[in-house]
Design a protein around this motif. Sequence first.
Motif, PDB file in Angstrom:
ATOM      1  N   ASN A 101       0.872  -1.172   0.000  1.00 32.20           N
ATOM      2  CA  ASN A 101       0.000   0.000   0.000  1.00 32.20           C
ATOM      3  C   ASN A 101       0.911   1.224   0.000  1.00 32.20           C
ATOM      4  OD1 ASN A 101      -2.311  -1.670   0.314  1.00 32.20           O
ATOM      5  ND2 ASN A 101      -1.959  -1.743   2.524  1.00 32.20           N
ATOM      6  N   VAL A 102       0.545   2.244  -0.756  1.00 31.00           N
ATOM      7  CA  VAL A 102       1.471   3.348  -0.972  1.00 31.00           C
ATOM      8  C   VAL A 102       0.800   4.693  -0.736  1.00 31.00           C
ATOM      9  CG1 VAL A 102       2.956   4.495  -2.651  1.00 31.00           C
ATOM     10  CG2 VAL A 102       2.810   2.022  -2.645  1.00 31.00           C
ATOM     11  N   ALA A 103       1.447   5.520   0.090  1.00 26.81           N
ATOM     12  CA  ALA A 103       1.037   6.915   0.280  1.00 26.81           C
ATOM     13  C   ALA A 103       2.110   7.802  -0.322  1.00 26.81           C
ATOM     14  CB  ALA A 103       0.864   7.227   1.767  1.00 26.81           C
ATOM     15  N   VAL A 104       1.712   8.639  -1.276  1.00 23.29           N
ATOM     16  CA  VAL A 104       2.669   9.503  -1.968  1.00 23.29           C
ATOM     17  C   VAL A 104       2.299  10.962  -1.727  1.00 23.29           C
ATOM     18  CG1 VAL A 104       3.301   7.850  -3.741  1.00 23.29           C
ATOM     19  CG2 VAL A 104       1.338   9.313  -4.118  1.00 23.29           C
ATOM     20  N   GLY A 105       3.316  11.766  -1.483  1.00 19.96           N
ATOM     21  CA  GLY A 105       3.077  13.190  -1.266  1.00 19.96           C
ATOM     22  C   GLY A 105       4.185  14.028  -1.855  1.00 19.96           C
ATOM     23  N   SER A 106       3.802  15.158  -2.414  1.00 19.06           N
ATOM     24  CA  SER A 106       4.745  16.154  -2.935  1.00 19.06           C
ATOM     25  C   SER A 106       4.176  17.528  -2.650  1.00 19.06           C
ATOM     26  CB  SER A 106       4.940  16.005  -4.453  1.00 19.06           C
ATOM     27  OG  SER A 106       5.567  14.789  -4.790  1.00 19.06           O
ATOM     28  N   TYR A 107       5.025  18.526  -2.754  1.00 20.05           N
ATOM     29  CA  TYR A 107       4.551  19.900  -2.650  1.00 20.05           C
ATOM     30  C   TYR A 107       3.716  20.195  -3.889  1.00 20.05           C
ATOM     31  CZ  TYR A 107       4.500  24.871  -1.570  1.00 20.05           C
ATOM     32  OH  TYR A 107       4.098  26.152  -1.262  1.00 20.05           O
ATOM     33  N   ARG A 160      10.664  29.995  -6.914  1.00 24.17           N
ATOM     34  CA  ARG A 160      11.621  30.952  -6.358  1.00 24.17           C
ATOM     35  C   ARG A 160      13.060  30.606  -6.727  1.00 24.17           C
ATOM     36  NH1 ARG A 160       9.464  32.047  -0.172  1.00 24.17           N
ATOM     37  NH2 ARG A 160       7.338  32.632  -0.710  1.00 24.17           N
ATOM     38  N   GLY A 161      13.255  30.212  -7.968  1.00 25.46           N
ATOM     39  CA  GLY A 161      14.608  29.999  -8.448  1.00 25.46           C
ATOM     40  C   GLY A 161      15.129  28.582  -8.313  1.00 25.46           C
ATOM     41  N   ASP A 162      14.410  27.677  -7.658  1.00 28.07           N
ATOM     42  CA  ASP A 162      14.900  26.307  -7.569  1.00 28.07           C
ATOM     43  C   ASP A 162      14.421  25.517  -8.783  1.00 28.07           C
ATOM     44  OD1 ASP A 162      12.222  26.113  -6.800  1.00 28.07           O
ATOM     45  OD2 ASP A 162      12.588  24.397  -5.511  1.00 28.07           O
ATOM     46  N   ALA A 163      14.881  24.267  -8.880  1.00 24.46           N
ATOM     47  CA  ALA A 163      14.617  23.481 -10.087  1.00 24.46           C
ATOM     48  C   ALA A 163      13.576  22.395  -9.897  1.00 24.46           C
ATOM     49  CB  ALA A 163      15.925  22.851 -10.576  1.00 24.46           C
ATOM     50  N   ALA A 164      12.914  22.370  -8.758  1.00 19.63           N
ATOM     51  CA  ALA A 164      11.955  21.299  -8.489  1.00 19.63           C
ATOM     52  C   ALA A 164      10.785  21.333  -9.467  1.00 19.63           C
ATOM     53  CB  ALA A 164      11.435  21.399  -7.056  1.00 19.63           C
ATOM     54  N   ALA A 165      10.248  20.144  -9.741  1.00 20.11           N
ATOM     55  CA  ALA A 165       9.073  20.021 -10.602  1.00 20.11           C
ATOM     56  C   ALA A 165       7.853  19.851  -9.709  1.00 20.11           C
ATOM     57  CB  ALA A 165       9.233  18.817 -11.531  1.00 20.11           C
ATOM     58  N   CYS A 205      18.343   1.495   7.425  1.00 13.64           N
ATOM     59  CA  CYS A 205      18.359   2.816   6.797  1.00 13.64           C
ATOM     60  C   CYS A 205      19.515   2.855   5.811  1.00 13.64           C
ATOM     61  CB  CYS A 205      18.503   3.914   7.844  1.00 13.64           C
ATOM     62  SG  CYS A 205      18.288   5.592   7.182  1.00 13.64           S
ATOM     63  N   ILE A 206      19.190   3.134   4.571  1.00 10.74           N
ATOM     64  CA  ILE A 206      20.163   3.108   3.475  1.00 10.74           C
ATOM     65  C   ILE A 206      20.011   4.376   2.646  1.00 10.74           C
ATOM     66  CG2 ILE A 206      21.011   1.788   1.470  1.00 10.74           C
ATOM     67  CD1 ILE A 206      18.481   0.029   3.465  1.00 10.74           C
ATOM     68  N   MET A 207      21.105   4.839   2.050  1.00 12.48           N
ATOM     69  CA  MET A 207      21.003   5.916   1.070  1.00 12.48           C
ATOM     70  C   MET A 207      21.314   5.359  -0.309  1.00 12.48           C
ATOM     71  SD  MET A 207      22.252   9.851   1.276  1.00 12.48           S
ATOM     72  CE  MET A 207      23.877  10.008   0.557  1.00 12.48           C
ATOM     73  N   VAL A 208      20.471   5.685  -1.264  1.00  9.70           N
ATOM     74  CA  VAL A 208      20.682   5.323  -2.664  1.00  9.70           C
ATOM     75  C   VAL A 208      21.062   6.597  -3.406  1.00  9.70           C
ATOM     76  CG1 VAL A 208      19.575   4.513  -4.779  1.00  9.70           C
ATOM     77  CG2 VAL A 208      19.122   3.356  -2.603  1.00  9.70           C
ATOM     78  N   SER A 209      22.239   6.578  -4.030  1.00  6.90           N
ATOM     79  CA  SER A 209      22.806   7.806  -4.592  1.00  6.90           C
ATOM     80  C   SER A 209      23.072   7.667  -6.086  1.00  6.90           C
ATOM     81  CB  SER A 209      24.108   8.160  -3.866  1.00  6.90           C
ATOM     82  OG  SER A 209      23.864   8.524  -2.528  1.00  6.90           O
ATOM     83  N   PRO A 210      22.128   8.091  -6.908  1.00  9.71           N
ATOM     84  CA  PRO A 210      22.378   8.084  -8.347  1.00  9.71           C
ATOM     85  C   PRO A 210      23.165   9.316  -8.783  1.00  9.71           C
ATOM     86  CG  PRO A 210      20.039   8.461  -7.860  1.00  9.71           C
ATOM     87  CD  PRO A 210      20.780   8.517  -6.569  1.00  9.71           C
ATOM     88  N   THR A 211      23.769   9.211  -9.950  1.00 11.31           N
ATOM     89  CA  THR A 211      24.258  10.396 -10.642  1.00 11.31           C
ATOM     90  C   THR A 211      23.052  11.011 -11.367  1.00 11.31           C
ATOM     91  OG1 THR A 211      25.952  11.211 -12.188  1.00 11.31           O
ATOM     92  CG2 THR A 211      24.968   9.064 -12.688  1.00 11.31           C
ATOM     93  N   TRP A 212      23.247  11.746 -12.445  1.00 12.70           N
ATOM     94  CA  TRP A 212      22.123  12.316 -13.182  1.00 12.70           C
ATOM     95  C   TRP A 212      21.061  11.249 -13.462  1.00 12.70           C
ATOM     96  CZ3 TRP A 212      21.481  17.378 -13.856  1.00 12.70           C
ATOM     97  CH2 TRP A 212      22.589  18.236 -13.970  1.00 12.70           C
ATOM     98  N   VAL A 213      19.803  11.571 -13.144  1.00 11.09           N
ATOM     99  CA  VAL A 213      18.668  10.705 -13.474  1.00 11.09           C
ATOM    100  C   VAL A 213      17.729  11.509 -14.375  1.00 11.09           C
ATOM    101  CG1 VAL A 213      16.740   9.358 -12.587  1.00 11.09           C
ATOM    102  CG2 VAL A 213      18.872   9.492 -11.287  1.00 11.09           C
ATOM    103  N   GLU A 214      17.234  10.883 -15.415  1.00 10.26           N
ATOM    104  CA  GLU A 214      16.431  11.603 -16.411  1.00 10.26           C
ATOM    105  C   GLU A 214      15.017  11.862 -15.886  1.00 10.26           C
ATOM    106  OE1 GLU A 214      15.671  11.643 -21.228  1.00 10.26           O
ATOM    107  OE2 GLU A 214      16.618   9.911 -20.292  1.00 10.26           O
ATOM    108  N   THR A 215      14.865  13.009 -15.235  1.00  9.67           N
ATOM    109  CA  THR A 215      13.598  13.446 -14.655  1.00  9.67           C
ATOM    110  C   THR A 215      13.368  14.909 -15.011  1.00  9.67           C
ATOM    111  OG1 THR A 215      14.645  14.179 -12.604  1.00  9.67           O
ATOM    112  CG2 THR A 215      13.873  11.875 -12.692  1.00  9.67           C
ATOM    113  N   GLU A 216      12.194  15.402 -14.629  1.00 11.39           N
ATOM    114  CA  GLU A 216      11.901  16.819 -14.842  1.00 11.39           C
ATOM    115  C   GLU A 216      12.840  17.687 -14.016  1.00 11.39           C
ATOM    116  OE1 GLU A 216       9.842  20.165 -16.451  1.00 11.39           O
ATOM    117  OE2 GLU A 216      10.114  18.072 -17.062  1.00 11.39           O
ATOM    118  N   LEU A 217      13.212  17.230 -12.826  1.00 11.88           N
ATOM    119  CA  LEU A 217      14.171  17.976 -12.012  1.00 11.88           C
ATOM    120  C   LEU A 217      15.494  18.131 -12.743  1.00 11.88           C
ATOM    121  CD1 LEU A 217      15.011  19.275  -9.283  1.00 11.88           C
ATOM    122  CD2 LEU A 217      15.688  16.991  -8.534  1.00 11.88           C
TER     123      LEU A 217
END
Length: 275
Positions: free
Chosen positions: A32-38, A46-51, A195-207
Amino acid sequence: MPDLTGRSAVVTGGLTGQGLAIAHELARIGANVAVGSYVSEAAGRRGDAAAYPDPAEIVAIRGALEAHGGQVFAGHLDVRDTDAITQFLADAQAACGPADILVNAAGTTAEQPVVGHSDELWLKIIDTNLNGAFRMIRELLPGMIARKWGRIVNIGSTAASVGWKDNPAYCASKSGLLGLTRCVALEGAPHGVTCIMVSPTWVETELMRRNVEQVVEREGKGRSVAAAMAEIAEQNPQRRIIQPDEVAALVAFLCGEQAKGITMENIQITGGALW
């Protein structure tokens, strides 16, 4: 691939990019999945690159996730706002049950050098990428400890390990996220919580596309965004850009029972490339 039937996951930044790809993969294997974004009609970047998704997109995203067969909650989540987090998690638990899995994928960046960098933009990036993850973990870790099972995956970046010109706030936030990951891993270890961190390089997203737009604009050389992205792909030893579903597949594995011994790690997805 693990079977997450009966598990409940919360994915921040889950309405776009890597977060959405991760949400689909977790839902596909039974969670079961709960997803949230701004969510913002005006974007308010305000100048950031978020989508930032539009409210109208939520219905379609929820429907696509529900097609996997599990319970779904989708809505506005500002990880910089404690009250917004509290409300989102209450709604998420009512719809999907107590969270067994937390994926912190909410993030933003901006093309700004240290010299002339505004306090406002610096704090916005740190507050989203690092403080937001801390707030979510602080809320959900106690329940995982009480139930003796939990998976926390923080979406980092190769920027945690190497610097990237004109992105000091982003690099600092991801380095801090790695430190937080290690501390949470130690706290959760006696209780079946990883607790793990997954660290990609460039990922092809809107961001990524928006970030490259900022790079191109700062260069002022008339280079197109498409040409800039093609150059990034060419610089990777695999001659390509990492895709969101690659990140999602790794996260899904780390959330399963077979990955219970993997914790405190920073796992990079690079195609052989570091920034």
